[in-house]
Design a protein around this motif. Sequence first.
Motif, PDB file in Angstrom:
ATOM      1  N   PHE A 332       0.827  -1.209   0.000  1.00 21.87           N
ATOM      2  CA  PHE A 332       0.000   0.000   0.000  1.00 21.87           C
ATOM      3  C   PHE A 332       0.861   1.257   0.000  1.00 21.87           C
ATOM      4  CE2 PHE A 332      -0.847   3.178   3.297  1.00 21.87           C
ATOM      5  CZ  PHE A 332      -1.779   3.967   2.635  1.00 21.87           C
ATOM      6  N   ALA A 333       1.847   1.308   0.894  1.00 21.59           N
ATOM      7  CA  ALA A 333       2.668   2.509   1.034  1.00 21.59           C
ATOM      8  C   ALA A 333       3.422   2.819  -0.257  1.00 21.59           C
ATOM      9  CB  ALA A 333       3.640   2.343   2.201  1.00 21.59           C
ATOM     10  N   GLU A 334       3.951   1.790  -0.891  1.00 19.20           N
ATOM     11  CA  GLU A 334       4.659   2.004  -2.147  1.00 19.20           C
ATOM     12  C   GLU A 334       3.731   2.618  -3.190  1.00 19.20           C
ATOM     13  OE1 GLU A 334       7.141  -0.568  -5.528  1.00 19.20           O
ATOM     14  OE2 GLU A 334       6.102  -1.585  -3.893  1.00 19.20           O
ATOM     15  N   HIS A 335       2.504   2.117  -3.230  1.00 16.35           N
ATOM     16  CA  HIS A 335       1.531   2.627  -4.199  1.00 16.35           C
ATOM     17  C   HIS A 335       1.119   4.058  -3.860  1.00 16.35           C
ATOM     18  CE1 HIS A 335      -1.812   2.519  -7.045  1.00 16.35           C
ATOM     19  NE2 HIS A 335      -2.584   2.991  -6.085  1.00 16.35           N
ATOM     20  N   ALA A 336       0.820   4.331  -2.593  1.00 14.40           N
ATOM     21  CA  ALA A 336       0.340   5.655  -2.197  1.00 14.40           C
ATOM     22  C   ALA A 336       1.378   6.738  -2.449  1.00 14.40           C
ATOM     23  CB  ALA A 336      -0.067   5.648  -0.725  1.00 14.40           C
ATOM     24  N   ARG A 337       2.640   6.405  -2.278  1.00 15.14           N
ATOM     25  CA  ARG A 337       3.705   7.396  -2.489  1.00 15.14           C
ATOM     26  C   ARG A 337       3.789   7.842  -3.952  1.00 15.14           C
ATOM     27  NH1 ARG A 337       7.176   7.752   1.893  1.00 15.14           N
ATOM     28  NH2 ARG A 337       7.051   6.030   3.411  1.00 15.14           N
ATOM     29  N   GLN A 338       3.187   7.077  -4.841  1.00 16.98           N
ATOM     30  CA  GLN A 338       3.251   7.401  -6.262  1.00 16.98           C
ATOM     31  C   GLN A 338       2.092   8.279  -6.725  1.00 16.98           C
ATOM     32  OE1 GLN A 338       3.484   3.634  -8.276  1.00 16.98           O
ATOM     33  NE2 GLN A 338       5.296   2.981  -7.133  1.00 16.98           N
ATOM     34  N   ALA A 339       1.202   8.657  -5.807  1.00 16.38           N
ATOM     35  CA  ALA A 339       0.072   9.505  -6.189  1.00 16.38           C
ATOM     36  C   ALA A 339       0.578  10.812  -6.793  1.00 16.38           C
ATOM     37  CB  ALA A 339      -0.805   9.789  -4.969  1.00 16.38           C
ATOM     38  N   SER A 340       0.097  11.138  -7.973  1.00 15.13           N
ATOM     39  CA  SER A 340       0.539  12.331  -8.695  1.00 15.13           C
ATOM     40  C   SER A 340      -0.258  13.541  -8.240  1.00 15.13           C
ATOM     41  CB  SER A 340       0.353  12.120 -10.199  1.00 15.13           C
ATOM     42  OG  SER A 340       0.335  13.334 -10.890  1.00 15.13           O
ATOM     43  N   TRP A 341       0.444  14.590  -7.837  1.00 12.17           N
ATOM     44  CA  TRP A 341      -0.264  15.789  -7.397  1.00 12.17           C
ATOM     45  C   TRP A 341      -1.030  16.433  -8.546  1.00 12.17           C
ATOM     46  CZ3 TRP A 341      -1.974  16.997  -2.937  1.00 12.17           C
ATOM     47  CH2 TRP A 341      -1.322  16.555  -1.786  1.00 12.17           C
ATOM     48  N   ASP A 342      -0.511  16.391  -9.735  1.00 13.92           N
ATOM     49  CA  ASP A 342      -1.252  16.944 -10.865  1.00 13.92           C
ATOM     50  C   ASP A 342      -2.579  16.216 -11.043  1.00 13.92           C
ATOM     51  OD1 ASP A 342       0.716  18.794 -11.393  1.00 13.92           O
ATOM     52  OD2 ASP A 342       1.662  17.616 -12.984  1.00 13.92           O
ATOM     53  N   ASP A 343      -2.528  14.889 -10.953  1.00 14.18           N
ATOM     54  CA  ASP A 343      -3.765  14.114 -11.091  1.00 14.18           C
ATOM     55  C   ASP A 343      -4.719  14.383  -9.931  1.00 14.18           C
ATOM     56  OD1 ASP A 343      -2.801  13.031 -13.426  1.00 14.18           O
ATOM     57  OD2 ASP A 343      -2.174  11.130 -12.519  1.00 14.18           O
ATOM     58  N   VAL A 344      -4.170  14.490  -8.727  1.00 15.26           N
ATOM     59  CA  VAL A 344      -5.008  14.752  -7.552  1.00 15.26           C
ATOM     60  C   VAL A 344      -5.729  16.084  -7.694  1.00 15.26           C
ATOM     61  CG1 VAL A 344      -4.959  15.284  -5.086  1.00 15.26           C
ATOM     62  CG2 VAL A 344      -3.690  13.308  -5.963  1.00 15.26           C
ATOM     63  N   VAL A 345      -5.007  17.118  -8.066  1.00  9.56           N
ATOM     64  CA  VAL A 345      -5.600  18.447  -8.191  1.00  9.56           C
ATOM     65  C   VAL A 345      -6.658  18.470  -9.293  1.00  9.56           C
ATOM     66  CG1 VAL A 345      -5.107  20.840  -8.856  1.00  9.56           C
ATOM     67  CG2 VAL A 345      -3.619  19.654  -7.216  1.00  9.56           C
ATOM     68  N   THR A 346      -6.358  17.819 -10.410  1.00 13.54           N
ATOM     69  CA  THR A 346      -7.320  17.775 -11.518  1.00 13.54           C
ATOM     70  C   THR A 346      -8.592  17.035 -11.118  1.00 13.54           C
ATOM     71  OG1 THR A 346      -5.563  17.849 -13.178  1.00 13.54           O
ATOM     72  CG2 THR A 346      -7.696  16.981 -13.880  1.00 13.54           C
TER      73      THR A 346
END
Length: 764
Positions: A332-346
């Motif tokens: 889980f942690a490995e995956h969560a660290r890859q969350a893209s801020w550009d994608d999150v904001v969009t």
Amino acid sequence: MKKPPREEPRDDLTVTPPKTWAAGVPAVVHALEYSLEQTSPKDTAVDLLTMNQVDGIDCPGCAWADPAPGHRHRNEYCENGAKHINDEATTRRITADFFREHSVSDLAGRSDLWLNQQGRLTEPMVKRPGSDHYEPVSWREALDLLAGELKALDSPDEAVFYTSGRVSNEAAFVLQLFARAYGTNNLPDCSNMCHESSGFALHETLGTGKGTVGLDDLHHADLIFLVGQNPGTNHPRQLSALEQAKRNGARIVAVNPLPEAGLLRFKNPQKARGVIGQGVRIADRFLHIRPGGDLALFQALNRLLLEAEDARPGTVLDHAFIRDSTSGFEEFAEHARQASWDDVVTTTGLTREEIERVRDEVLGSERVIVCWAMGITQHKHGVPTIREIVNFLLLRGNLGRAGAGACPVRGHSNVQGDRTMGIWEQMPDSFLDALRDEFGFDPPRAHGLDSVNSIKAMREGRIKLFLGVAGNFVRAAPDSAVTEEAMRGCRLTAHVSTKLNRSHTVCGQTALILPTLGRTERDHQAGGEQFVTVENSMSEVHTSRGRLKPASPLLLSEVAILCRLARRTLGAGPGNVRWEEFEADYGTIRDRISRIVPGLYDFNRRVARPGGIRLPNPVNEGVYRTATGRALFTRNTWRTPDVPEGHLLLQTLRSHDQWNTIPYTLNDRYRGIHGSRRVVMVNPQDLSTLSLSAGDRVDVVGVWPDDTERRAEGFEVVPYPTARGSAAAYYPETQVLVPLDSVADISNQPTSKGIVVRLERVTP
């Protein structure tokens, strides 16, 4: 008391600024006005003063928990609960004369509001093949007709048995027992369309499909998230619990595409500061999120928590809890660290700074609760979103301890109890084995049909008979035109109901209306006066006892209808089910439940105590009945909805003057909408982009990759602070836009909060 309307109410829209607070004196006034339009001052007083009291009537309006005995107000109800209970207790009556005057075709053209306002159903009715009118029928003939059709089917799997969450535990248990003794697991229910995503996500990650908190936990939380829910309209008594939490120092983060009044401020009409003061601010922080952006939000929060732990090792995450009680953390942690801020904001429409401020709230809070409702579950990624919420709670050990946990907030008053009683097409073998051992027959093991698959099977001719116990299936279901066509293809449709609704106008070749007692009414059987039980969102099972004279001497209880139907259909077999005993004394039903449902041992004695029974939640005992025996961290992905230029993402919602599919008036005063329900609320900036203005008439057209045009006609545009790129319109009028195949992954729940639409201007 007013007579039922002869004509449809005039549709005349007026728009005022949205309210910035909920309840207060206007809630009392509106509740009493509506109640006294429906019934007498005496019956209004009986209903309201016994509602949600020990040994009183459980409010049918929602599933929010009651305070402990000794801590309840004399008036322990909300505006909408008062409206709903007195809507059921109305003195208006529908008789055979009404059906002689109004054909089925005429009724099919009436509004949901008009149909409901005609009053209580009073005697069994039948629409025979080729006829366009319902006519009176005796109970004997009606049940013989229904039983005869059931026995004539080629397979038990050609019938479906639908249930609404208004049904009591006793009736739900009898219904599922009858269906399985008959030979099918086709037991769709309203939960398939509201919180099915919650059940699947929580079962997978925690080993139970239910929430983990009680009222006392909410009162003592440090931080409460309200995500995808509108408590001021859909669960108003939750506001009292939030008020208590705020008094104890809690902070609240509201996450929603609309800034609802009940998320902003609450004026408790039972307290002086709610009558003459400013009340209490609910949300300390409001996140104006785009529909469907919640998974990205919680994954971003989880990334920020992991990074905060990196910066201050040993101070952010609950390592002992993660080590001893969970599995899957590293992946889980490995995956969560890859969350893209550009994608999150969009995807969220939020800024990184807004999300980081919420992270700071979390870091300053020892006890955190996340509440959610259908703004989460009714998306394609509803299950992954709830799994990500569980990840968020697991990181800091916010499960299984006081003041913390997961809180799915359910709508129907006993929807959770129905599932406990076995109303599910996929009940586990442990439950079916217990039925076998108790009743001496082996229930079918193949999974049955849920609501969406039942509609598909009816459309394909594989379902010949539909029996609905309470509810308004046709209006609650997605893809209205498809659903109605499918229902009309049945040989027989039958509905156990208290009031008239559109489902009665969408008939199979033969159609039955089987009128039943309401929860407000006294229930006398051969064994004496009966009570029923219900289970709220917090797993508390308690009694409900009607106090009013039945609306008609011809009404039967749900339990009586089902037991008589079972005897006619099944005869002496299979097994050793004593249907006559069940009908005569509901205590005998509870005796059998006590030997089947874990936690309900000694049911009759324990439920009679003030406050009833709190069912055990294994999570709160440190037990996780998952594949690994531990709480599961999961890896979840999202895809930003593909909304073409010139289109919007539509979410359906209730108005304030509405219960489930039934509107009580054409008003929605918290949102400033008066006199019409055919409105579409759109952000003013989006209206400018679309070259639309307030008051423009439009058709709302659904966009889906098939050849079907889904169109909701004649809506008026209302500028409203919806999240950019989104729109909102009332349910069930816009259910026609929800494709039958647009469902949540895993749970198969319709995606009524994420429908791509375009607005087509209508020339006057």
